[in-house]
Design a protein around this motif. Sequence first.
Motif, short mmCIF file in Angstrom:
data_model
loop_
_atom_site.label_atom_id
_atom_site.label_comp_id
_atom_site.label_asym_id
_atom_site.label_seq_id
_atom_site.Cartn_x
_atom_site.Cartn_y
_atom_site.Cartn_z
N TYR A 361 0.96 -1.19 0.17
CA TYR A 361 -0.20 -0.72 -0.01
C TYR A 361 1.01 1.13 -0.61
N PRO A 362 0.46 1.94 -0.38
CA PRO A 362 -0.63 2.34 -1.48
C PRO A 362 -0.29 2.13 -2.82
N ARG A 364 -1.43 0.23 -5.92
CA ARG A 364 -2.24 0.29 -6.54
C ARG A 364 -2.05 -1.36 -7.52
N CYS A 369 -5.47 -5.46 -0.33
CA CYS A 369 -6.20 -5.43 0.14
C CYS A 369 -7.25 -4.49 0.67
N LYS A 370 -8.46 -4.91 1.38
CA LYS A 370 -9.50 -4.41 1.43
C LYS A 370 -9.11 -3.30 2.66
N PRO A 371 -9.80 -2.32 3.19
CA PRO A 371 -9.61 -0.95 3.61
C PRO A 371 -9.47 -1.86 5.19
N THR A 394 6.73 7.67 6.91
CA THR A 394 6.35 6.64 6.29
C THR A 394 7.83 6.05 4.93
N GLN A 507 2.50 10.85 11.39
CA GLN A 507 2.05 10.14 10.70
C GLN A 507 1.03 8.65 11.13
N LEU A 510 -2.22 8.66 11.31
CA LEU A 510 -3.08 8.34 10.65
C LEU A 510 -3.25 7.11 10.27
N ARG A 515 -6.15 4.91 6.25
CA ARG A 515 -6.24 4.93 5.00
C ARG A 515 -6.10 4.05 4.26
N LEU B 152 -11.55 -0.67 -5.22
CA LEU B 152 -10.31 -0.36 -4.63
C LEU B 152 -9.45 0.66 -5.76
N LEU B 292 -4.81 -1.58 -12.63
CA LEU B 292 -6.14 -1.44 -12.25
C LEU B 292 -7.37 -0.90 -13.96
N GLU B 399 -0.67 10.07 -6.46
CA GLU B 399 0.17 10.18 -5.13
C GLU B 399 1.83 10.69 -4.61
N HIS B 401 5.39 10.57 -2.42
CA HIS B 401 5.96 10.80 -0.96
C HIS B 401 6.94 11.76 -0.89
N SER B 450 -2.66 9.24 1.49
CA SER B 450 -2.26 8.22 2.39
C SER B 450 -1.14 8.70 2.94
N ALA B 451 -0.40 7.83 4.53
CA ALA B 451 0.79 8.60 4.87
C ALA B 451 1.96 9.03 4.39
#
Lengths: 515, 457
Positions: A361-362, A364, A369-371, A394, A507, A510, A515, B152, B292, B399, B401, B450-451
């Motif tokens: 993550y993140p 995609r 993985c589901k939330p 992170t 973070q 978060l 998230r 997702l 995706l 996004e 980092h 996200s973080a």
Amino acid sequence: MVTTGAVRGISSYLLRVETNISSGLPGFNMVGFMSGEVREAGERVRVALKNAGIRLPAARITVNLAPADIPKRGIVIDLPVAVGELICMEMLRQEDFEDVLVAGELGLNGEIRPVRGVLPMVQTAKEQGIRLCIVPKENLEEGAVVEGIKVVGMRSLNELIMYMTTSPRKRDQAVPPGKVDLKALFEDAAAGPADPDFSEVRGQAVAKKAMEIAAAGFHNLLMTGPPGTGKSMLAKCLPGIMPPMTLEESMEISAVYSVAGLLGQGEPLVLRRPFLAPHHSITRTALVGGGIIPMPGQISLAHRGVLFLDELPEFGREQLDLLRQPLEDHEVTIVRQSGSYRYPSRFILLGACNPCPCGHYPDRNRCRCKPWEIKRYLGRISGPLLDRMDLSITVPRARIEDLQSAGGKEEGSASVRARVMEACERQQYRFRGTGLRFNADMGAADLEKFCPLGEKEKGCLKDLFESEAMSVRAYHRIIRVARTIADLEGTERIREDHIYLAYTYRQGDLLRFGR
Amino acid sequence: MKNTNHKYLCWLAGIRGIGRAKKYALLRAAGETSLFNIFFSVGAAAFGQDPGLAARLLYTAPEKELRFLWGEAGANAQGSREGWQALLQARRQDPDRVVEELAHAGISFIGAPEEGFPQKLKEIPDPPFGIYYKGSMPSGEEPAAAVIGARLASGYGREQARRFGRRIGARGIAVISGMARGIDGIAQKAALDAGGKSYAVLGCGVDICYPEENRELYERLQQQGGVLSEYPPGMQPIARLFPPRNRIISGLADLVLVIEARKRSGTLITVDMALEQGREVYALPGRVSDALSDGCNRLIRQGAGPATCPEDILEYFFGTGSGENEARERNVEKAAAKAPGQGRGSVADQPETVMDQTDICRQMIDKQNAGQQGDGTPECAASGPLDQRILRLLSTEDEKHIERILEEIKEISLSAPPAESADTEDPVSLPGLVSCLMRLKIDGKVEESSAGYYRKI
């Protein structure tokens, strides 16, 4: 009557071993509120004496361990008992053993074996006015570290007898007392193999800054990121940027290691900051300390150093919860029938975890993985533990350009350490006279006192607080970290950009709110 | 449409334990039988005008006759006994009560044989027996497009779902979807924000809001469109109910638009059903390296229409030249941006957030420039005040980092020609960068998606 020492936790107390030979049916009797394993000394002593060529009289021998109201468990008193018997048999003189401490285990063949906890024993002995310590040869260096008291090391019973029967003037020639050159020790350690250096890690400026802050203010740090991004490598660099250990710190941590029996030959003191990285399958006892005779756990062995928990969510919830109290109190107390055992545990907690069960993550493209799966995985790190991590970052995946680039100049650990040491000095000055040592120790009241903020800074905090629905704990955390950031820069005043930087490092919030 | 016999259709629809096909067959059997005559003194032709009558027959007929009808409706040994029992049990209910309870919950029902049921939906290979709905039903007259995609989703998918949903909705085309997490919900919300209509078809009873996180959307849909389901109220969202509802999504629409889909996904099942129903399928192309976009790219290869901008869809409905009045669009979008639930007010005043990012970027790329505007690549951010440079390095879709941002700003500072860099600020330090980024965040120009990862808003 012979004096010996025993350890409970890292503190030591002195015991008296009294021996008496009287007429009556031949027998051997040990008294003094002791448990089974302590009694075994009797048998070992008997055989060791025989093998050393000394015959025990056929009489009733009684040995008493005083004081009688302290339960004695897990201590080894072979040598003192043997000496006591020898005194009774008039092969050694009682006067020679006034103000003398004797410690050691006996092998059946008469050789003297090392025991745990010699360092605290010798320290206590010095405080109580003992002038000579007779310890096993292998524990000699450990004991010799304590200044102001004479320590000699013996290899066997016969050597001991020979030593004590030589005239006092000649004794030092026969068996020189232990001497340790502390200065040289520390210098050698500094010159020895270094921890991984910061300059070996490419890029990761944000993470490195976070480590610098952690080292300077003794803040705990959580790193989240995909596997293979260098979290472990970064972690290992941390001891290298922390200030070198002082003698005082070294004695503290060496006492713990001595009690754990981990001070080896040629290493009388722990000279480098400990870096411990237990696997997540570790048991509670091994982590925090305990056992029938409570031994120090990883958190105490990491005292004044770093405890690195990789794959934090894989540690049991219970385990992680056990860390909370020691993190707060900087020591762990284990209570047993025989008394309380206290071990120090002031360490920097470094945690590493993946951002989700698959770790990607993140991204995609890779993460399916589901939330709720992510929430459940991260939820294994308890909220209260996250609250004590002042810094949370992170660590992103490296780009191929970073790995293949010619390598620009990366800052080395030495210069980072220099900044850290300056920041530590500022803190020392700031906290003089109080019980605090580092910025991470500050509580809410201390923050008000030591971290005054200007109007502009208060305004910027207010904006952040409102825009992010921060908790009060998070608010304090930011100020604490900002204080360290300012210290690293060498400024007394906390500025807006310090606050913003501190804000970037929370973070963990978060993480918790998913998230 | 709602006559006195409607309640019998409601009653029949609500019987659990009898399948759709069986219910249809029962109605047909009842409608064709001579029993009609006997019971209602009307000819079987009356069934055509009032399908409720057939249902009424099923409700009132004596058991022996009912048994006969059951047999007429087709022997299906499996489950036949349970079905029969279910029917008998159900006859003890009071249809008036059934309708009353529905009304009480704000739920309406329309049976397939009834008037007002969308023709498009009646004509699909296996039409539903009826639809329960809260709000309104799509009439079947207005143009409708189904917008579907992965749950997702990536930043790109989310942005495009918003963009398409907004423009399609604003033009009066009803947006139909499943109100699911991800693409579905985003497209529907965007359509509503633009003042358009949207209908959601659920995989559970219409009284249940699934997923819970789309509750606000669920409420709004009832005002500006409808929440539909072929399942009776109270039916819980279990996995096997979802694939069949997809045929209703495509069934109600004229066109199906796929925003993002992996190469094997539920979204593609909906596409299969759409093709079976003869609906037009459009897909959004994407990067070939993005999992995706795999499904979408494949669809295009197999013949689906590529949709690169909402105009492509509008063209399908309204013909070419529907590249519309830009000013009118901007006004609609400004209004949408100020609608509640849109986020910080200050954002709406910036032209960048009102018009589509992708459109602006396309225009800018066409202009030969020396790094004046940005699309997320480092070359564009060589000069200017720091916050401008940061904004140029970020995109709305991917996004980035904070490490990357720092590295890229440093890189381009180093490589910028000396004359330019004299105007810029000193070499960027981490604290300086962070302060700027945080201020941008407080002002609502970037968000931390996200973080540690940042996105332009």
